[in-house]
Scaffold this motif. Structure first.
Motif, mmCIF file in Angstrom:
data_model
loop_
_atom_site.group_PDB
_atom_site.id
_atom_site.type_symbol
_atom_site.label_atom_id
_atom_site.label_comp_id
_atom_site.label_asym_id
_atom_site.label_seq_id
_atom_site.Cartn_x
_atom_site.Cartn_y
_atom_site.Cartn_z
ATOM 1 N N LEU A 156 53.947 42.474 86.674
ATOM 2 C CA LEU A 156 54.787 43.162 85.695
ATOM 3 C C LEU A 156 55.126 42.256 84.516
ATOM 4 N N VAL A 157 55.404 40.991 84.822
ATOM 5 C CA VAL A 157 55.719 40.031 83.753
ATOM 6 C C VAL A 157 54.500 39.785 82.880
ATOM 7 N N GLN A 158 53.322 39.686 83.504
ATOM 8 C CA GLN A 158 52.098 39.485 82.730
ATOM 9 C C GLN A 158 51.827 40.675 81.812
ATOM 10 N N ALA A 159 52.178 41.870 82.273
ATOM 11 C CA ALA A 159 51.946 43.070 81.468
ATOM 12 C C ALA A 159 52.986 43.230 80.368
ATOM 13 N N ASP A 160 54.197 42.703 80.602
ATOM 14 C CA ASP A 160 55.274 42.835 79.625
ATOM 15 C C ASP A 160 56.152 41.594 79.689
ATOM 16 N N SER A 161 55.929 40.690 78.770
ATOM 17 C CA SER A 161 56.659 39.415 78.779
ATOM 18 C C SER A 161 58.138 39.586 78.446
ATOM 19 N N THR A 162 58.554 40.771 78.010
ATOM 20 C CA THR A 162 59.970 41.015 77.689
ATOM 21 C C THR A 162 60.722 41.649 78.855
ATOM 22 N N ASP A 163 60.058 41.826 79.991
ATOM 23 C CA ASP A 163 60.688 42.460 81.148
ATOM 24 C C ASP A 163 61.547 41.427 81.878
ATOM 25 N N LEU A 203 64.156 41.855 83.774
ATOM 26 C CA LEU A 203 64.485 42.215 85.148
ATOM 27 C C LEU A 203 63.382 41.764 86.097
ATOM 28 N N ALA A 204 62.132 41.965 85.711
ATOM 29 C CA ALA A 204 61.015 41.529 86.555
ATOM 30 C C ALA A 204 61.007 40.014 86.693
ATOM 31 N N LYS A 205 61.319 39.303 85.614
ATOM 32 C CA LYS A 205 61.369 37.839 85.676
ATOM 33 C C LYS A 205 62.434 37.374 86.659
ATOM 34 N N ALA A 264 61.724 35.476 90.273
ATOM 35 C CA ALA A 264 62.283 34.160 90.593
ATOM 36 C C ALA A 264 63.028 34.199 91.922
ATOM 37 N N LYS A 265 63.776 35.258 92.157
ATOM 38 C CA LYS A 265 64.509 35.379 93.419
ATOM 39 C C LYS A 265 63.551 35.514 94.603
ATOM 40 N N CYS A 266 62.468 36.262 94.402
ATOM 41 C CA CYS A 266 61.500 36.426 95.497
ATOM 42 C C CYS A 266 60.759 35.118 95.773
ATOM 43 N N LEU A 267 60.412 34.372 94.745
ATOM 44 C CA LEU A 267 59.768 33.074 94.944
ATOM 45 C C LEU A 267 60.700 32.147 95.723
ATOM 46 N N LEU A 268 61.961 32.165 95.359
ATOM 47 C CA LEU A 268 62.957 31.347 96.042
ATOM 48 C C LEU A 268 63.049 31.726 97.518
#
Length: 321
Positions: free
Chosen positions: A212-219, A221-223, A227-231
């Motif tokens: 989602l971030v790759q498709a829309d760098s302004t998202d 919420l996805a960022k 980050a929380k899921c990576l953590l």
């Protein structure tokens, strides 16, 4: 938070003694049936030992109230009903997890509870006691009107801002519009990633959010959710004592410090996580890149207006240049 000890403790004693009071109030009806306990549904779930760990993990996504009870004891029905009403009114900002201590004694031992009812708030796996024993009307009002909203606010301040999933129910008293409101709060493109996170598959959820971030760098919420899921994928199962001991034993070991910073973030100790990595960077300028990457990941988790965030960003810039 309120801690009630003055009243008699209803329910089943895990020490093996028979609670005659509970026997007098025991009902045979299943939850949701006439004369039985209120059914789960909406933002209320029933948790067992099989689903307990997944429930604890999701408390890093949204805050959870944990009610330790005995669903066949009719003295606890009004408490369960009031809690469900208060939680459902917040439309996914918090979840109520009910645990039958008679059939799940290991969970009760985890919370160091012997009798029902007991109520805890769970944020990023960290339990906070709210109530032990039956509340008075005044205490019940305090819990529903003040303490539950305060738990939501505490969660938001630590970056726990996700929405609990809505569960269908047959109870006529449930508000069906609450489920639609929760669904509407999640962007359609996020549904799959959100589902994976709710199921505890944080690595897959992080990959889905990355797309989602790759498709829309302004998202943004996805960022944040990525980050929380990576953590959580890295450190949700970490033994906190071992991680902290390893960091104390090896203060110059980068991975040990990254690991303990993760533990701090999951526990809501955001300032400690920031300071630990920034202090490490001050003495290890040759390891700037991994520290910078981890901090930039952390920086998207709190609210943008969090003063701790601005302070940490300034210090990182100073240390890098």
């Amino acid at each position: 938070m309120a801690n009630k000890n003055g009243q008699g403790q209803p329910g089943v004693s895990l020490a093996g003694a028979v609670d005659l009071g509970a026997l007098k109030h025991q009902v045979d009806a299943e939850p949701g049936q006439q004369g039985g306990a209120p059914a789960a549904g909406g933002y209320v779930i029933d948790t067992t030992e099989a689903s307990f760990q997944a429930m604890v993990q999701t408390s890093a996504t949204f805050p959870i109230l944990v009610l330790l009870w005995v669903p066949t004891d009719d003295r606890l029905f009004p408490l369960a009903t009031r809690l469900a009403q208060a939680v459902n009114a917040l439309e996914g900002r918090i979840q109520l997890s009910r645990i039958d201590i008679a059939t799940n004694p290991q969970i009760a031992q985890t919370f160091q509870v012997q009798d029902a009812p007991a109520l805890f708030a769970l944020l990023a796996g960290r339990p906070m006691p709210i109530l032990q024993g039956l509340p008075t009307d005044e205490e019940m009002n305090q819990i529903t009107d003040q303490l539950i909203p305060q738990v939501v606010q505490m969660a938001q301040k630590t970056g726990i801002t996700g929405s609990a999933p809505y569960q269908e129910t047959n109870d006529q008293g449930q508000d069906e519009q609450a489920g639609q409101a929760a669904a509407d709060a999640i962007p359609p493109a996020h549904q799959e990633a959100h589902r994976l996170a709710q199921e505890g598959d944080y690595a897959a959820a992080a990959e889905a959010y990355d797309k989602l971030v790759q498709a829309d760098s302004t998202d943004d919420l996805a960022k944040r959710e990525q980050a929380k899921c990576l953590l959580m994928a890295r450190s949700a199962q970490a033994d906190v004592r071992k991680v902290r001991q390893a960091a104390a034993d090896a203060p110059d070991d980068l991975q040990a410090q990254l690991d303990v910073a993760d533990v701090d973030m999951i526990g809501g100790q955001i300032q400690d996580a920031f300071d630990r990595l920034l202090d490490f960077l001050a003495g290890h300028r040759d390891q700037t890149d991994p520290i910078r990457r981890r901090l930039l990941e952390y920086f998207v988790i709190p609210e943008p207006t969090d003063p701790r965030l601005a302070k940490a960003r300034r210090r990182l810039s100073t240390l890098m240049y």
